[in-house]
Design an enzyme around this catalytic site. Sequence first.
Site, PDB file in Angstrom:
ATOM      1  N   CYS A   2      -9.365  45.201  52.031  1.00  0.00           N
ATOM      2  CA  CYS A   2     -10.237  44.335  51.229  1.00  0.00           C
ATOM      3  C   CYS A   2     -11.689  44.803  51.319  1.00  0.00           C
ATOM      4  O   CYS A   2     -12.086  45.474  52.263  1.00  0.00           O
ATOM      5  CB  CYS A   2     -10.174  42.914  51.752  1.00  0.00           C
ATOM      6  SG  CYS A   2      -8.498  42.314  51.893  1.00  0.00           S
ATOM      7  N   ARG A  27     -11.293  51.492  47.621  1.00  0.00           N
ATOM      8  CA  ARG A  27     -10.564  51.087  48.822  1.00  0.00           C
ATOM      9  C   ARG A  27      -9.152  50.624  48.492  1.00  0.00           C
ATOM     10  O   ARG A  27      -8.334  50.459  49.379  1.00  0.00           O
ATOM     11  CB  ARG A  27     -11.303  49.928  49.515  1.00  0.00           C
ATOM     12  CG  ARG A  27     -12.683  50.284  50.002  1.00  0.00           C
ATOM     13  CD  ARG A  27     -13.456  49.031  50.356  1.00  0.00           C
ATOM     14  NE  ARG A  27     -12.907  48.367  51.519  1.00  0.00           N
ATOM     15  CZ  ARG A  27     -13.446  48.425  52.731  1.00  0.00           C
ATOM     16  NH1 ARG A  27     -14.522  49.117  52.936  1.00  0.00           N
ATOM     17  NH2 ARG A  27     -12.891  47.780  53.734  1.00  0.00           N
ATOM     18  N   TRP A  75      -6.728  43.075  49.102  1.00  0.00           N
ATOM     19  CA  TRP A  75      -5.532  43.896  49.207  1.00  0.00           C
ATOM     20  C   TRP A  75      -4.558  43.044  50.013  1.00  0.00           C
ATOM     21  O   TRP A  75      -4.731  42.847  51.206  1.00  0.00           O
ATOM     22  CB  TRP A  75      -5.862  45.206  49.914  1.00  0.00           C
ATOM     23  CG  TRP A  75      -4.807  46.217  49.690  1.00  0.00           C
ATOM     24  CD1 TRP A  75      -4.554  46.902  48.534  1.00  0.00           C
ATOM     25  CD2 TRP A  75      -3.840  46.654  50.625  1.00  0.00           C
ATOM     26  NE1 TRP A  75      -3.488  47.735  48.715  1.00  0.00           N
ATOM     27  CE2 TRP A  75      -3.038  47.609  49.974  1.00  0.00           C
ATOM     28  CE3 TRP A  75      -3.563  46.342  51.953  1.00  0.00           C
ATOM     29  CZ2 TRP A  75      -1.976  48.239  50.600  1.00  0.00           C
ATOM     30  CZ3 TRP A  75      -2.512  46.973  52.575  1.00  0.00           C
ATOM     31  CH2 TRP A  75      -1.733  47.912  51.893  1.00  0.00           C
ATOM     32  N   ASN A 101     -12.590  39.397  55.242  1.00  0.00           N
ATOM     33  CA  ASN A 101     -11.792  40.605  55.509  1.00  0.00           C
ATOM     34  C   ASN A 101     -11.181  40.440  56.882  1.00  0.00           C
ATOM     35  O   ASN A 101     -11.867  39.979  57.795  1.00  0.00           O
ATOM     36  CB  ASN A 101     -12.695  41.839  55.573  1.00  0.00           C
ATOM     37  CG  ASN A 101     -12.923  42.435  54.224  1.00  0.00           C
ATOM     38  OD1 ASN A 101     -12.438  41.924  53.237  1.00  0.00           O
ATOM     39  ND2 ASN A 101     -13.679  43.517  54.187  1.00  0.00           N
ATOM     40  N   GLY A 102      -9.936  40.883  57.058  1.00  0.00           N
ATOM     41  CA  GLY A 102      -9.315  40.807  58.372  1.00  0.00           C
ATOM     42  C   GLY A 102      -8.098  39.899  58.346  1.00  0.00           C
ATOM     43  O   GLY A 102      -7.626  39.515  57.267  1.00  0.00           O
ATOM     44  N   GLU A 481       8.260  66.685  59.071  1.00  0.00           N
ATOM     45  CA  GLU A 481       7.087  66.068  58.462  1.00  0.00           C
ATOM     46  C   GLU A 481       5.895  67.032  58.469  1.00  0.00           C
ATOM     47  O   GLU A 481       5.154  67.125  57.479  1.00  0.00           O
ATOM     48  CB  GLU A 481       6.752  64.753  59.195  1.00  0.00           C
ATOM     49  CG  GLU A 481       5.442  64.094  58.809  1.00  0.00           C
ATOM     50  CD  GLU A 481       5.311  63.712  57.331  1.00  0.00           C
ATOM     51  OE1 GLU A 481       6.286  63.849  56.571  1.00  0.00           O
ATOM     52  OE2 GLU A 481       4.201  63.306  56.931  1.00  0.00           O
ATOM     53  N   LYS A 485       3.932  68.228  55.102  1.00  0.00           N
ATOM     54  CA  LYS A 485       2.481  68.048  54.951  1.00  0.00           C
ATOM     55  C   LYS A 485       1.847  69.367  54.556  1.00  0.00           C
ATOM     56  O   LYS A 485       1.021  69.432  53.669  1.00  0.00           O
ATOM     57  CB  LYS A 485       1.928  67.570  56.299  1.00  0.00           C
ATOM     58  CG  LYS A 485       0.878  66.568  56.353  1.00  0.00           C
ATOM     59  CD  LYS A 485       1.142  65.149  55.957  1.00  0.00           C
ATOM     60  CE  LYS A 485       1.933  64.908  54.756  1.00  0.00           C
ATOM     61  NZ  LYS A 485       2.561  63.659  54.594  1.00  0.00           N
ATOM     62  N   GLU A 488       2.912  70.515  50.847  1.00  0.00           N
ATOM     63  CA  GLU A 488       2.470  69.724  49.696  1.00  0.00           C
ATOM     64  C   GLU A 488       0.970  69.840  49.426  1.00  0.00           C
ATOM     65  O   GLU A 488       0.550  69.740  48.287  1.00  0.00           O
ATOM     66  CB  GLU A 488       2.910  68.258  49.781  1.00  0.00           C
ATOM     67  CG  GLU A 488       2.202  67.413  50.795  1.00  0.00           C
ATOM     68  CD  GLU A 488       2.633  65.945  50.762  1.00  0.00           C
ATOM     69  OE1 GLU A 488       2.908  65.425  49.685  1.00  0.00           O
ATOM     70  OE2 GLU A 488       2.679  65.333  51.851  1.00  0.00           O
ATOM     71  N   HIS A 504      21.497  80.915  63.378  1.00  0.00           N
ATOM     72  CA  HIS A 504      22.642  80.831  62.471  1.00  0.00           C
ATOM     73  C   HIS A 504      22.275  81.254  61.054  1.00  0.00           C
ATOM     74  O   HIS A 504      22.933  80.846  60.100  1.00  0.00           O
ATOM     75  CB  HIS A 504      23.230  79.415  62.514  1.00  0.00           C
ATOM     76  CG  HIS A 504      23.698  79.053  63.891  1.00  0.00           C
ATOM     77  ND1 HIS A 504      24.883  79.487  64.409  1.00  0.00           N
ATOM     78  CD2 HIS A 504      23.091  78.345  64.874  1.00  0.00           C
ATOM     79  CE1 HIS A 504      25.008  79.051  65.651  1.00  0.00           C
ATOM     80  NE2 HIS A 504      23.924  78.354  65.963  1.00  0.00           N
ATOM     81  N   LYS A 603       1.197  59.799  43.758  1.00  0.00           N
ATOM     82  CA  LYS A 603       1.190  58.972  44.968  1.00  0.00           C
ATOM     83  C   LYS A 603       2.444  58.115  45.036  1.00  0.00           C
ATOM     84  O   LYS A 603       3.015  57.897  46.095  1.00  0.00           O
ATOM     85  CB  LYS A 603      -0.069  58.089  44.973  1.00  0.00           C
ATOM     86  CG  LYS A 603      -0.210  57.217  46.213  1.00  0.00           C
ATOM     87  CD  LYS A 603      -0.464  58.057  47.447  1.00  0.00           C
ATOM     88  CE  LYS A 603      -0.473  57.259  48.734  1.00  0.00           C
ATOM     89  NZ  LYS A 603      -0.206  58.103  49.916  1.00  0.00           N
TER      90      LYS A 603
HETATM   91  O1  M6R Z   1       5.672  55.265  48.829  1.00  0.00           O
HETATM   92  P1  M6R Z   1       6.815  55.863  49.563  1.00  0.00           P
HETATM   93  O2  M6R Z   1       6.634  55.839  51.048  1.00  0.00           O
HETATM   94  O3  M6R Z   1       8.145  55.285  49.168  1.00  0.00           O
HETATM   95  O4  M6R Z   1       6.825  57.393  49.118  1.00  0.00           O
HETATM   96  C1  M6R Z   1       7.829  58.265  49.531  1.00  0.00           C
HETATM   97  C2  M6R Z   1       7.449  59.696  49.261  1.00  0.00           C
HETATM   98  O5  M6R Z   1       7.258  59.903  47.892  1.00  0.00           O
HETATM   99  C3  M6R Z   1       6.165  60.093  50.006  1.00  0.00           C
HETATM  100  O6  M6R Z   1       6.290  59.905  51.378  1.00  0.00           O
HETATM  101  C4  M6R Z   1       5.827  61.573  49.728  1.00  0.00           C
HETATM  102  O7  M6R Z   1       6.780  62.405  50.309  1.00  0.00           O
HETATM  103  C5  M6R Z   1       4.416  61.881  50.217  1.00  0.00           C
HETATM  104  N1  M6R Z   1       3.695  62.594  49.231  1.00  0.00           N
HETATM  105  C6  M6R Z   1       4.379  62.716  51.433  1.00  0.00           C
HETATM  106  O8  M6R Z   1       3.091  62.935  51.874  1.00  0.00           O
END
Ligand code: M6R
Length: 608
Positions: A2, A27, A75, A101-102, A481, A485, A488, A504, A603
């Site tokens: 928020c 935000r 939010w 906020n909070g 992960e 990261k 991407e 293998h 996103k």
């Molecule tokens: O909003 P979600 O957590 O469901 O999204 C899942 C994936 O699309 C998301 O984690 C994606 O892999 C990210 N870009 C990774 O950084």
Amino acid sequence: MCGIIGFTGTAEAAPVVLEGLKKLEYRGYDSAGVAVVGKNGLGMVKASGKIENLCKKVEECGGVSGTTGIGHTRWATHGAPTDTNAHPHMSEDGRFAIVHNGIIENFAELREELIAKGCHFKSETDTEVIVHLLSLYYKGDFKRALMKTVARLEGSYAIGAVCSECPESIFVTKIFNPMIIGVGAGENFFASDVTALVSHTKNVIYLEDGEIAELTPEEIKFFNAAGKPIEKKISRVAWDTEAAEKGGYEHFMLKEIMEQPHALKSAIEPRIKNKKSVLSELNLSEEQLKGINHIIITACGSAYYAGCAGKYTIEKLTRIPVTVELASELRYSSPIVDEHTLLIVLSQSGETLDTICAMRELKDRGVHTVAIVNVVGSTIAKLADSVIYTYAGPEIAVATTKGYTTQVAVLYLFAVYAAEKTGRITSEEAEKLTAEILSIPSDIQRAIDLNSHIAELAEKYHDNSSLFFIGRNVDYAVALEGSLKMKEISYLHSEAYAAGELKHGTIALISEGRLVIAIACYEELFDKMMSNIKEVKARGAEVLGVAAEDMKKIFSEADDVILVPKTHPLFSVPSEIVPLQILAYYVAKANGCDIDKPRNLAKSVTVE
Ligand code: M6R
């Protein structure tokens, strides 16, 4: 998260407040509102959705007139993002309006108490108790009423309050949430961050926890928590508006990485009661929980990898078998489930279509669904039988960072809670484990402190065309992960392998100069990882080792080493992943990539 803003001066307050709210849009928010004190008392307008909706509504109602006003971008955390739940909240007598906020942790008790005293609540928010208390304690002295009110609150807050009987004054106070006063000439402001202030003034005063300020157009008075006057120093803000939105960081991703200690606190601390993990959001009785013999975790992308990480801890503590399934696969796999199956769905956005569909599929078969989501009121949150919010705050960068670590933390809380409830661990063990979870935010801070060392490593390794992440056990989940990261945001080809699998097939790809990031934090299998490192080194690989700070033996084999904070082995993932997030960030930066909006990615993936 928020945002709040307030103004008192000689100009009309509403346009200033609305403009300030627009500056806080970055935000993330889902509703907004404004309240203004004028000749005819308090006027208030609130609207769900974009600030444009609010501006339109203000226009349609002929405007809110007056020279003192407060505003809020919400939010949602407690209650859906509706007009009614939006801030400001007004007292029943129309005398007070507040923005907050909070999170007020004891709001449920206060709400009951206030209802018993005859108060009528309009919203589902935790915030509304504050305005009812203010009105209840007001006997002609605004400051005193505010002091009595905050004495009743537990949790975190930054509050801005106005009263129709003091039309030029705004009172503000805070605990654990930022509150910044903007010092103008013949006008004064407050806001949750400097972004909303810098176009008016660069002279600011940072309020400390417990302090109170009274703003009028001509002066600002400061008081300590006991109500005694105090002096405060003015600071000069060097940022322009754009830098301020990102908190001075170059990218949202870096800002969000740095926010993780705070995000993790928000995810963990409200769920610790009497030293134990308590998931009151879980709509499952102890009996039902005891009847669960299979847990399926489903999600996409990083959220799926958070599930892979959580599996180890849940299985070790509860001894219930956990299967982690990609949502896009689960929905078409006619899974074998019954009333003893529990589905855990992980999603930052709560809008990922594959995850929604997989969830629907299992829900239709009578499986209890638990959603661990960040965005309140999202589709997944609405669909689930139980919702546990991660409270990470809005995540703007496409690459998730705090979204992922808060999901993992909630899975840890679930593991300890379920293990105790099902009698797999004793109450004392649960307390000890919970204490370990509580230290995650400070462990993460120590991982963040490695920032400059990691930036140097990124400079050295950024032009590798292809790299591998390897690990064993939970470190393999971290490798998955870390690799996602990296690829991407930096566009480098990157793959994650269970270190034992290399021989293998994949080891054929290891040749002179190939970068291998070897994660060797899991102590039980450290020696096995050392053997894997030797194998790739023998084929010419360069190795960047990642190990816990007491595993210095890794220096004997790796070319470079990141030593991460030592944690309890069941809760190590957040401190292991943070350095890898930072590494990916600096590699992408060195490669000139569009870090916050990588090519081809969105996103929230709302298509199949
Ligand atoms: O909003 P979600 O957590 O469901 O999204 C899942 C994936 O699309 C998301 O984690 C994606 O892999 C990210 N870009 C990774 O950084």
